[in-house]
Design a protein around this motif. Structure first.
Motif, PDB file in Angstrom:
ATOM      1  N   ARG A  71       0.785  -1.241   0.000  1.00 36.74           N
ATOM      2  CA  ARG A  71       0.000   0.000   0.000  1.00 36.74           C
ATOM      3  C   ARG A  71       0.823   1.302   0.000  1.00 36.74           C
ATOM      4  O   ARG A  71       1.531   1.607   0.962  1.00 36.74           O
ATOM      5  N   HIS A  73       1.849   5.329   0.166  1.00 35.99           N
ATOM      6  CA  HIS A  73       1.426   6.510   0.922  1.00 35.99           C
ATOM      7  C   HIS A  73       1.027   7.649  -0.013  1.00 35.99           C
ATOM      8  O   HIS A  73       0.379   8.601   0.415  1.00 35.99           O
ATOM      9  N   ALA A  74       1.476   7.575  -1.261  1.00 38.44           N
ATOM     10  CA  ALA A  74       1.107   8.592  -2.251  1.00 38.44           C
ATOM     11  C   ALA A  74       1.168   7.949  -3.633  1.00 38.44           C
ATOM     12  O   ALA A  74       1.886   6.961  -3.838  1.00 38.44           O
ATOM     13  N   ILE A  93      -8.440   3.996  -8.070  1.00 41.95           N
ATOM     14  CA  ILE A  93      -8.198   4.939  -6.966  1.00 41.95           C
ATOM     15  C   ILE A  93      -9.378   4.862  -5.985  1.00 41.95           C
ATOM     16  O   ILE A  93      -9.199   4.820  -4.770  1.00 41.95           O
ATOM     17  N   LYS A  94     -10.591   4.783  -6.544  1.00 36.98           N
ATOM     18  CA  LYS A  94     -11.781   4.716  -5.688  1.00 36.98           C
ATOM     19  C   LYS A  94     -11.868   3.362  -4.985  1.00 36.98           C
ATOM     20  O   LYS A  94     -12.063   3.297  -3.770  1.00 36.98           O
ATOM     21  N   GLN A  97      -9.316   3.154  -2.369  1.00 41.74           N
ATOM     22  CA  GLN A  97      -9.289   4.361  -1.518  1.00 41.74           C
ATOM     23  C   GLN A  97      -7.862   4.904  -1.375  1.00 41.74           C
ATOM     24  O   GLN A  97      -7.363   5.122  -0.264  1.00 41.74           O
ATOM     25  N   LEU A  98      -7.210   5.090  -2.515  1.00 42.79           N
ATOM     26  CA  LEU A  98      -5.826   5.573  -2.523  1.00 42.79           C
ATOM     27  C   LEU A  98      -5.797   7.045  -2.122  1.00 42.79           C
ATOM     28  O   LEU A  98      -6.756   7.784  -2.373  1.00 42.79           O
ATOM     29  N   GLN A  99      -4.692   7.438  -1.488  1.00 38.71           N
ATOM     30  CA  GLN A  99      -4.588   8.803  -0.965  1.00 38.71           C
ATOM     31  C   GLN A  99      -3.378   9.537  -1.506  1.00 38.71           C
ATOM     32  O   GLN A  99      -2.464   8.915  -2.039  1.00 38.71           O
ATOM     33  N   ASN A 100      -3.376  10.852  -1.310  1.00 32.08           N
ATOM     34  CA  ASN A 100      -2.288  11.703  -1.809  1.00 32.08           C
ATOM     35  C   ASN A 100      -2.066  11.476  -3.305  1.00 32.08           C
ATOM     36  O   ASN A 100      -0.998  11.048  -3.729  1.00 32.08           O
ATOM     37  N   ILE A 101      -3.102  11.759  -4.083  1.00 31.32           N
ATOM     38  CA  ILE A 101      -3.067  11.528  -5.529  1.00 31.32           C
ATOM     39  C   ILE A 101      -2.532  12.778  -6.239  1.00 31.32           C
ATOM     40  O   ILE A 101      -3.141  13.855  -6.157  1.00 31.32           O
ATOM     41  N   ASP A 133      -5.619  15.114  -5.401  1.00 32.13           N
ATOM     42  CA  ASP A 133      -5.269  16.067  -4.357  1.00 32.13           C
ATOM     43  C   ASP A 133      -4.494  17.210  -4.989  1.00 32.13           C
ATOM     44  O   ASP A 133      -4.662  18.366  -4.621  1.00 32.13           O
ATOM     45  N   ASN A 169      -7.773  19.600  -5.014  1.00 27.57           N
ATOM     46  CA  ASN A 169      -7.509  20.385  -3.797  1.00 27.57           C
ATOM     47  C   ASN A 169      -6.416  21.432  -4.001  1.00 27.57           C
ATOM     48  O   ASN A 169      -6.530  22.557  -3.545  1.00 27.57           O
TER      49      ASN A 169
END
Ligand SMILES: Nc1ncnc2c1ncn2[C@@H]1O[C@H](COP(=O)(O)OP(=O)(O)O)[C@@H](O)[C@H]1O
Ligand SMILES: Cc1ncc(COP(=O)(O)O)c(N)n1
Length: 265
Positions: A71, A73-74, A93-94, A97-101, A133, A169
């Motif tokens: 997994r 972190h970005a 990605i959905k 639920q991946l983060q820091n995209i 993001d 963002n």
């Protein structure tokens, strides 16, 4: 703690851009790099000689394999080539639920070869940007995505606001394609603008600057840095990489990915 980042992008056989630039940059910033290749390009400093998109299943499986076990972190996206690959990446990605995209909306190589099909621009805007993001367009890419003509710094700010409205963002608008002796990179967080102004370095060796810059942002976000800190380090990283040129290849050569580390000594 071992920080990990995934790049979903095209392979540049010449080693200066794409997956290769991303992995080198992650490594230099002490982030463990992983990859999901969307397309293989035959490429060197003279241009792009061939583009071979991978089957959707191959792209999906690479993402699944990495995410279920390692997994990240970005996550950074680069050359996505087609609307079907964009759709797939957005759904992964959905699903995971991946983060820091970080989305680097790669469209054309410096020599003019298309790395994104024209009909894919709509999917990029409607499917991927709302999940991002950070987006890191250069000026021509920001023009395509917003339909605006960008001449002045105020135009850039208007375009950044328009991109923010698409659901991103943080908008990082790169200033490499502006004119004048000063280069202005902008960060917009929905409220404020931050600017990085630097002298333009006179060189033809800028192959992969965009990929390298966005990869440095991704690596820093993987480590939990704020967006401001991430862009600030990325700016120093790319400045060093352009300044300490390697001078290899007969055309537009790659940047120097180890320059930033050497300067830390
Ligand atoms: N000649 C240059 N001198 C100094 N910095 C540059 C130069 N060209 C690009 N950069 C920097 O490299 C990064 C990538 O810029 P840009 O050229 O706009 O993107 P792209 O490679 O996607 O076209 C930005 O931070 C930009 O300010
Ligand atoms: C596989 C691949 N991805 C991206 C780029 C863009 O490179 P640049 O950063 O020079 O615009 C490239 N030339 N090749």
């Amino acid at each position: 703690m071992v920080y990990k980042a995934l790049t979903i992008a095209g392979s540049d056989s010449g080693g200066g851009a794409g997956i290769q630039a991303d992995l080198k940059t992650f490594q230099e910033l002490e982030v463990f790099g992983m990859s999901a290749i969307t397309a293989v390009t035959a490429q060197n400093t003279l241009g792009v000689q061939g583009v071979y998109p991978l089957p959707l299943e191959a792209v999906a499986q690479q993402i699944d394999s990495v995410v279920v076990d390692l997994r990240p972190h970005a996550v950074k996206t680069g050359m996505l080539f087609s609307s079907s690959i964009i759709h797939l990446v957005a759904s992964k990605i959905k699903e995971h639920q991946l983060q820091n995209i970080v989305v680097d909306p790669v469209m054309i190589a410096k020599g003019g070869a298309p790395l994104l099909q024209k009909e894919a621009i709509a999917s990029l805007k409607s499917e991927l940007l709302p999940l991002a993001d950070v987006i890191t367009p250069n000026i021509p890419e920001a023009e395509v995505l917003t339909g605006m003509e960008i001449r002045t710094i105020d135009d850039r700010k208007e375009a950044a606001k328009a991109l923010h409205q698409l659901g991103v963002n943080y908008v990082v608008m790169k200033g490499g394609h502006g004119d004048g002796e000063q280069l202005v990179d902008l960060l917009y967080d929905g409220v404020r603008f931050y600017e990085w102004v630097s002298p333009r370095i006179e060189t033809k060796h800028t192959h992969g600057t965009g990929c390298t810059f966005a990869a440095a942002i991704t690596a820093q976000l993987a480590k939990g840095k704020t967006i401001y800190e991430a862009v600030d380090t990325a700016k120093q990283f790319i400045q060093a990489a352009i300044e300490d040129e390697l001078g290899i290849g007969q055309g537009h050569g790659p940047t120097n990915h180890w320059a930033f580390r050497r300067r830390q000594r």
